[in-house]
Design a protein around this motif. Structure first.
Motif: not given
Length: 569
Positions: A253-256, A268-271
């Protein structure tokens, strides 16, 4: 509450993206504060009520309506809020003089004790018309289901200021106030995580009554840059492979990950912040800045490198508020980094991809533990070579395809067309037989649209291997619904069992991204992202796939060219 109810009703009945934008923009322009702010919070998933539960609603309606009648009605309608809104009898002795405003409802629910919530809901249901009841219950349960993503809601919010004056957002329009001008949605996303509902500061800025809110808080989320699916027939003929760097599209899963001024957070990618579920990862990160990457389970190997575990292992860590030491040890989380958005207080998003990549490589090289790794660049001379790598990747099932990024691209929030492309691997497919069906929700509540399907065992019986509720057209849905109604052999509450025999049954071609072993399922396997890709009207049920063939596909994914566990050097 009436205006909010009308908005939800029209959004739920509108399929056009542009029409939804206009509906929400006009509502936000006309609605007063704080109602419009609470509406925006609800539509973006930023509003929830911990004391309000669907069980309370069921208890309230069953106290006024025959429970059997309510059960039948709910079974037919398929949506709790819609059923209660239509069947609620009201109480003339408790009817209020006026309908509640949205802000009043939110304030009351936020301050109410658990034992007071049911009484509040009953009073509001008495005061509201059916459409208002439906909107109230959608708000309370958090299941709006009106076909509006959080980003689309923010896009509509960016449109509320009239586009009739010049200047740029934040420029001086006299008396210290900014001049009205169009605002890009990325600007709203830049400050979003520094704001709290009902967003008075946001609306004041957009309407020219105040300056732009500051989003420069340590540990803040940066709007992610998204890719578009590549059109092989069109894009490759006009793109130069020398202009694009290729990376694996990892199956995580894409993360920051952000660490700034002592503040460490994982988004998460949606903040959404998910730091609490990964304390081991956060404790192991030591850089100063913001990294864009893929979260996955990483098993280190002696001598360097490691194994990217199947996505099913990562699922053991997802959607948890907390995690115990045993789970952390069994499923060690790590990040494969592919971009650097900020470093030591410097915003790097204006740099080119190649410049950011060079800075990222230095950060990862100096990091020195197994929690952060560099996603490798894939070398290729031409599109044909890259296509062969995509079809048979050396990293096996750990990647679900490739990413193509222009070497000179800056990092822009949103989904710009051209800088980044995704080129996913072709999905796996099997032929399965429909076994059970259930009504859908919202616009599909009158149709059987959720289908459980199975494959043949060695004993000649069907065993379920998955469930799908999309991939078909509206016309095909009507045919599937008719088949279910004409061939129902048993009922289990809202679920219908459908006739499925070797000589009679509905065969569905199921597309899916992957398989994993699952002791929770009778068949022993679970599918990732299953959807109906084709209705096999031409195929007899006896010719559908077997459990043995499905398990064989799983074994091929776990070993050889399609392996899931893969060593990354």
């Amino acid at each position: 509450m009436r205006a909010f109810a009308e908005l939800l009703d029209r959004l739920s009945l509108t399929s056009s993206r542009n029409a939804k934008l206009v509906l929400l923009r006009d509502y936000l322009r006309a609605a007063p504060d704080p109602d419009r702010g609470w509406a925006l919070a609800a539509l973006t998933g930023e509003l929830s009520f911990t004391a309000a539960k669907p069980a309370m609603i069921r208890k309230a309606v069953e106290a006024r309506v025959d429970p059997v009648l309510f059960g039948w009605s709910y079974d037919y309608v398929g949506d709790l809020a819609e059923t209660v809104a239509l069947i609620w009898p009201g109480d003339p002795n408790r009817r209020a003089n006026r309908e509640p405003e949205l802000g009043e409802v939110v304030d009351a629910l936020n301050s109410a004790k658990r034992g007071e919530v049911q009484g509040l809901i009953e009073g509001w249901l008495d005061a509201l018309a059916p459409k208002g009841r439906w909107a109230l219950l959608k708000l309370v349960t958090g299941g709006l289901r009106v076909g509006l993503s959080a980003r689309l809601a923010k896009t509509a919010t960016a449109l509320i200021c009239p586009e009739n004056t010049g200047g740029t957002p934040g420029s001086d329009g006299g008396e210290g106030l900014p001049r009205l001008a169009p605002v890009d949605v990325s600007e709203i996303e830049e400050v979003w995580h520094a704001l709290e509902p009902p967003y008075a500061e946001l609306f004041a800025w957009l309407e020219g009554r105040a300056n732009r809110p500051s989003g420069d808080a340590p540990g803040r989320f940066r709007p992610v840059m998204l890719s578009v699916a590549i059109d092989e027939a069109v894009d490759f003929s006009r793109l130069d492979p020398a202009d694009y760097a290729a990376e694996w599209k990892w199956d995580g899963i894409r993360v920051q990950a952000v660490r700034e001024a002592g503040v460490a957070r994982l988004y998460s990618r949606t903040g959404d912040e998910i730091s609490g579920a990964f304390p081991d990862l956060m404790a192991g990160l030591s850089f100063e800045g913001a990294i864009d990457g893929e979260l996955l389970i990483w098993r280190a190997e002696p001598g360097g490198g490691g194994v990217v575990a199947p996505f099913g292992d990562l699922q053991q860590r997802l959607n948890r508020k907390t995690v115990d030491a045993k789970t952390m040890a069994a499923y060690p989380a790590a990040i494969l980094a592919y971009d650097l958005l900020a470093e030591r207080g410097e915003d790097l998003r204006h740099l080119t991809f190649e410049q950011r990549r060079a800075r990222l490589e230095a950060v990862v090289a100096s990091h020195g533990n197994e929690r952060l790794h560099l996603s490798p660049i894939v070398d290729y001379p031409d599109w044909e070579t890259l296509g062969r790598l995509r079809a048979d990747p050396p990293v096996g099932g750990a990647a679900e395809g490739l990413m193509l990024k222009r070497r000179d691209s800056t990092y822009v929030g949103g989904r710009p067309k051209g800088p980044w492309f995704k080129w996913k691997r072709d999905p796996h497919t099997i032929d399965a037989v429909m076994m059970y069906a259930q009504r859908g929700h919202g616009k599909r509540s009158s149709f059987y649209s959720d289908f459980t399907f199975g494959v043949w065992t060695e004993e000649g019986a069907l065993t379920p291997v998955g469930k799908a509720y999309f991939g078909f057209t509206d016309d095909e849905l009507k045919l599937l619904d008719k088949f279910v109604r004409d061939n129902t052999i048993d009922r289990f509450g809202p679920v219908r069992s459908v006739r499925a025999e070797p000589d009679f049954g509905m065969v569905l071609e199921i597309a899916f991204e992957g398989l994993q072993r699952s002791p929770r399922h009778k068949s022993g396997v679970a599918m990732r992202f299953p959807r109906i890709s084709r209705i096999r009207w031409d195929k007899p049920a006896r010719e559908a796939d077997t459990l043995l063939s499905v398990l064989g596909l799983l074994e091929r994914m776990e070993s050889g060219g399609g392996r899931v566990a893969t060593t990354i050097e």
